[in-house]
Write an enzyme that holds these catalytic residues in place. Structure first.
Site, short mmCIF file in Angstrom:
data_model
loop_
_atom_site.label_atom_id
_atom_site.label_comp_id
_atom_site.label_asym_id
_atom_site.label_seq_id
_atom_site.Cartn_x
_atom_site.Cartn_y
_atom_site.Cartn_z
N ARG A 64 8.58 -9.31 14.24
CA ARG A 64 9.24 -10.55 14.67
C ARG A 64 10.40 -10.97 13.77
NH1 ARG A 64 4.06 -14.17 14.50
NH2 ARG A 64 4.13 -13.03 12.55
N LYS A 109 -7.49 1.37 12.20
CA LYS A 109 -8.76 0.67 12.13
C LYS A 109 -8.52 -0.75 11.64
CE LYS A 109 -10.99 0.50 8.35
NZ LYS A 109 -10.49 -0.07 7.11
N HIS A 152 -7.75 7.22 7.89
CA HIS A 152 -6.96 7.98 6.92
C HIS A 152 -7.82 8.88 6.05
CE1 HIS A 152 -7.83 4.61 4.10
NE2 HIS A 152 -7.56 5.48 3.14
N GLU A 186 -14.74 1.62 -5.17
CA GLU A 186 -13.41 1.08 -5.46
C GLU A 186 -13.49 0.10 -6.62
OE1 GLU A 186 -10.71 0.39 -2.01
OE2 GLU A 186 -12.59 -0.25 -1.11
N ASP A 228 -15.65 -2.46 7.29
CA ASP A 228 -14.38 -1.99 6.72
C ASP A 228 -14.47 -0.52 6.32
OD1 ASP A 228 -11.72 -2.39 5.67
OD2 ASP A 228 -12.59 -2.38 3.65
N HIS A 257 -14.80 5.31 7.76
CA HIS A 257 -14.63 6.38 6.77
C HIS A 257 -15.95 7.08 6.43
CE1 HIS A 257 -10.78 4.57 6.51
NE2 HIS A 257 -11.06 3.66 5.60
N LYS A 309 -16.57 -2.77 -3.43
CA LYS A 309 -15.39 -3.17 -4.19
C LYS A 309 -15.84 -3.64 -5.57
CE LYS A 309 -12.35 -3.93 -0.38
NZ LYS A 309 -11.47 -2.77 -0.41
N LYS A 333 -13.04 3.94 -9.60
CA LYS A 333 -12.57 4.30 -8.24
C LYS A 333 -12.80 5.79 -8.08
CE LYS A 333 -8.68 4.53 -5.02
NZ LYS A 333 -9.36 4.12 -3.80
N1 LIG Z 1 -2.49 -2.52 4.67
C1 LIG Z 1 -3.36 -1.53 4.60
O1 LIG Z 1 -3.53 -0.86 3.58
C2 LIG Z 1 -4.17 -1.16 5.80
C3 LIG Z 1 -3.96 -1.76 7.02
N2 LIG Z 1 -4.68 -1.38 8.11
C4 LIG Z 1 -4.43 -2.00 9.42
O2 LIG Z 1 -3.04 -1.90 9.73
C5 LIG Z 1 -2.62 -3.02 10.47
C6 LIG Z 1 -1.48 -3.71 9.73
O3 LIG Z 1 -1.94 -4.14 8.48
P1 LIG Z 1 -0.97 -4.72 7.35
O4 LIG Z 1 0.30 -3.96 7.29
O5 LIG Z 1 -1.80 -4.81 6.13
O6 LIG Z 1 -0.68 -6.19 7.91
P2 LIG Z 1 0.50 -7.19 7.51
O7 LIG Z 1 -0.01 -8.55 7.80
O8 LIG Z 1 1.05 -6.90 6.16
O9 LIG Z 1 1.66 -6.84 8.55
C7 LIG Z 1 1.58 -7.19 9.91
C8 LIG Z 1 2.89 -6.82 10.59
O10 LIG Z 1 2.82 -7.22 11.96
C9 LIG Z 1 4.01 -7.90 12.31
N3 LIG Z 1 3.69 -8.84 13.39
C10 LIG Z 1 2.83 -9.88 13.35
N4 LIG Z 1 2.78 -10.50 14.54
C11 LIG Z 1 3.63 -9.84 15.35
C12 LIG Z 1 4.01 -9.99 16.70
N5 LIG Z 1 3.55 -10.98 17.47
N6 LIG Z 1 4.89 -9.10 17.23
C13 LIG Z 1 5.39 -8.10 16.47
N7 LIG Z 1 5.06 -7.91 15.19
C14 LIG Z 1 4.19 -8.76 14.63
C15 LIG Z 1 4.41 -8.58 11.01
O11 LIG Z 1 5.78 -8.85 10.93
P3 LIG Z 1 6.46 -10.22 11.39
O12 LIG Z 1 5.73 -11.33 10.71
O13 LIG Z 1 7.88 -10.05 10.98
O14 LIG Z 1 6.32 -10.24 12.85
C16 LIG Z 1 4.10 -7.48 10.00
O15 LIG Z 1 5.17 -6.55 9.94
C17 LIG Z 1 -3.87 -3.88 10.65
O16 LIG Z 1 -4.48 -3.53 11.85
C18 LIG Z 1 -4.73 -3.47 9.48
O17 LIG Z 1 -6.09 -3.73 9.72
C19 LIG Z 1 -5.61 -0.37 8.04
C20 LIG Z 1 -5.87 0.27 6.86
C21 LIG Z 1 -5.20 -0.09 5.63
O1 LIG Z 2 -9.40 1.53 5.05
C1 LIG Z 2 -9.55 1.06 3.93
O2 LIG Z 2 -9.51 1.90 2.89
C2 LIG Z 2 -9.21 1.42 1.58
C3 LIG Z 2 -9.62 2.53 0.62
O3 LIG Z 2 -8.83 3.68 0.88
P1 LIG Z 2 -8.59 4.76 -0.28
O4 LIG Z 2 -7.80 5.80 0.39
O5 LIG Z 2 -7.87 4.03 -1.37
O6 LIG Z 2 -9.95 5.20 -0.72
C4 LIG Z 2 -9.96 0.14 1.28
O7 LIG Z 2 -9.51 -0.40 0.06
C5 LIG Z 2 -9.72 -0.87 2.37
O8 LIG Z 2 -10.52 -2.01 2.15
C6 LIG Z 2 -10.05 -0.29 3.72
O9 LIG Z 2 -9.59 -1.17 4.74
#
Ligand SMILES: NC(=O)C1=CN([C@@H]2O[C@H](COP(=O)(O)OP(=O)(O)OC[C@H]3O[C@@H](n4cnc5c(N)ncnc54)[C@H](OP(=O)(O)O)[C@@H]3O)[C@@H](O)[C@H]2O)C=CC1
Ligand SMILES: O=C1O[C@H](COP(=O)(O)O)[C@@H](O)[C@H](O)[C@H]1O
Length: 490
Positions: A51, A149, A179, A217, A236, A241, A340, A345
């Protein structure tokens, strides 16, 4: 030693949530690494979509920062970085209101190239994005969608999510990412089992005493309060995993490495897991929540203090004694644990073989330990086969327990790619072997849901454990009352 890079066809990678944490820490760095490895062919493009109102230039600045911060310095080359940034553009879209999708259609043009729609956004908007892609004519046969996920928070919500995605994409176009399946040693587990004749005759209840899977972790909540406090360790980490690791240890040999051959075998394992119902949950599972303690050399807060708004019933640790009710595994416990703010780790799978039936060495030779196969997923990936040998030198027969050690870092002078690098390239290739099929995800929830329900019905809170330890004492009791001990990774 060099590894062979097979270039992929040109593709358009559309990162919904391209400004989020996952894109910043994992996706953009992974794509950059594949470019410098020489895996891209031209014209490959990457389009960020979320967005925020950003220009192309501003998105390139975001990506440049992400790469500089999350790629090792030795891999950052000015010319490669410029080439990578030149592939990038940005379109502001709102998945809920639908604004911006016309702009995305224009940016993609009429090309027949492979399209990867990566949904790095909250699962609540997966369905909206899919439907809007369809409405704007953006779902060609060459399109794939990648979903992160958690797929739901229970069976019913996972089914609803899968239905929404399935209305737009066929199952062969849906890549449900876990992953852990992209980690090098996880794939090596399949090589170890199915490319060697050595282990298979022993890989059953006649020779294996038990299996342990530990994913430990040291981090706490980080900045993921809103997600994690609703999820907890069971949803989670275990639902995805850890159960995937269990499947790879326990599955029968697939007839080949085709996606469905492998996934059919994993599914059978998930369906064979003995249900843990209300009465059994208190005996077979342990929940914990970290309290203040020490981690990585410094004092850290407890979970409740990190939450700021006080007490929470969410578990940050779980240990489970699981059983697989089939001919190969009946009677072999699989002890699973993750948490956690633990002592270190590290992720390991330990296969402990049965002890020898009788020792011929007498009292002075020392203990005879059971053989263990330790598969280390991270860090220091490798496999150790622990065996008994004679202590070298004179002085009689004394025994020693030593590892046949194959540390990958020492044995192979190649870079170990991050899991996302491998998985994203598999999406482009259309190879689903390392991705979860709908029925697998739902079978995993069918096993997880009764555990949650039992916990909720019990009305009890998770047991506290001090940050920096191996979890609540109940976890130790869970395995020790069977006369066994956790193998704590070093
Ligand atoms: N971060 C991680 O390490 C991990 C994340 N995940 C999964 O990945 C997904 C993303 O996580 P993460 O990156 O941490 O989340 P974030 O909250 O950091 O990012 C969410 C993103 O979605 C965008 N967004 C939110 N609402 C909208 C909308 N209505 N339309 C379009 N874009 C939108 C936001 O940008 P903006 O506000 O500009 O719209 C932002 O870029 C989740 O499902 C999470 O569970 C899974 C494993 C690990
Ligand atoms: O998917 C997830 O994995 C991480 C751990 O991943 P790793 O590759 O660093 O072992 C975990 O921290 C997180 O809570 C979970 O959403």
């Amino acid at each position: 030693m060099t590894s062979q890079i097979i270039p992929v066809d040109p593709f358009d990678f559309i990162a919904f949530g391209g400004t989020g944490d996952l894109a910043e820490r994992k996706l953009l760095p992974a794509l950059y690494q594949r470019q410098i490895a020489g895996q891209f062919t031209e014209p490959t493009r990457i389009i960020g979509a979320s967005r925020s109102k950003l220009s192309n230039k501003e998105y390139r600045e975001f990506a440049s920062k992400a790469i500089t911060e999350h790629v090792p310095e030795k891999d950052i080359h000015a010319d490669e970085l410029q080439k990578f940034l030149a592939r990038l553009s940005y379109v502001a879209v709102d998945a809920v209101s639908g604004t911006g999708f016309e702009g995305l259609r224009k940016a993609l043009g009429d090309s027949e190239r492979i399209r990867v729609y990566y949904l790095a956004v909250a699962p609540a908007i997966f369905g909206d994005i899919c439907l809007k892609l369809k409405d704007h004519g953006l779902v060609s046969e060459q399109a794939r969608v990648v979903v992160e996920k958690p797929i739901g928070r229970n069976l019913a919500s996972a089914q609803a999510l899968n239905d929404q995605i399935g209305q737009v994409f066929a199952e062969h176009q849906i890549f449900r990412i876990d992953h852990y399946l992209g980690k090098e040693t996880v794939q090596n587990l399949m090589a170890l089992r199915f490319a060697n004749a050595l282990y298979e005759p022993l890989w059953n209840s006649a020779h294996i005493d038990h299996v342990q899977i530990t994913v430990a972790e040291t981090v706490g909540l980080e900045d993921r309060v809103s997600y994690y406090d609703k999820a907890g360790a069971l949803r989670d980490m275990v639902q995805n995993h850890i159960l995937q690791l269990l499947c790879l240890v326990a599955m029968e040999a697939p007839s080949n490495m085709d996606a469905d051959a492998v996934r059919d075998e994993k599914l059978k394992v998930l369906r064979s897991l003995s249900r843990i119902n209300g009465n059994e949950a208190s005996k077979l599972t342990v929940r914990g929540q970290y309290r203040a303690g020490a981690s990585a050399g410094g004092a850290v807060k407890g979970y409740a203090e990190e939450l700021q708004n006080g007490a929470s019933p969410t578990e940050t640790f779980v240990a489970i004694k699981a059983e697989i009710a089939n001919w190969r595994w009946a009677g072999v416990p699989f002890y699973l644990r993750t948490g956690k703010r633990l002592a270190t780790k590290a992720s390991e799978i330990v296969i402990e073989f049965k002890p020898i039936p009788h020792s011929i060495f007498g009292d002075h030779a020392g203990m005879v330990y059971a053989n263990q196969l330790v598969i280390r997923l991270q860090p220091d990936e490798g496999v150790k086969q622990w065996i008994m040998i004679k202590d070298p030198g004179p002085g009689g027969m004394r025994l020693r327990h030593v590892p046949l050690d194959m540390s990958f870092a020492q044995s192979f002078a190649v870079r170990n790619p991050d899991a996302y690098e491998r998985l994203v390239m598999d999406v482009v290739r259309g190879n689903q072997t390392l991705f979860m099929r709908r029925d697998e995800v739902e079978a995993a929830w069918r096993w997880i849901d009764p555990i949650h329900e039992a916990w909720e019905d019990s009305g009890q809170s998770p047991n506290g454990y001090t940050a920096g330890t191996w979890g609540p004492s109940g976890s130790i009791a869970l395995i020790e009352r069977d006369g066994r001990t956790w193998h704590d990774p070093q």
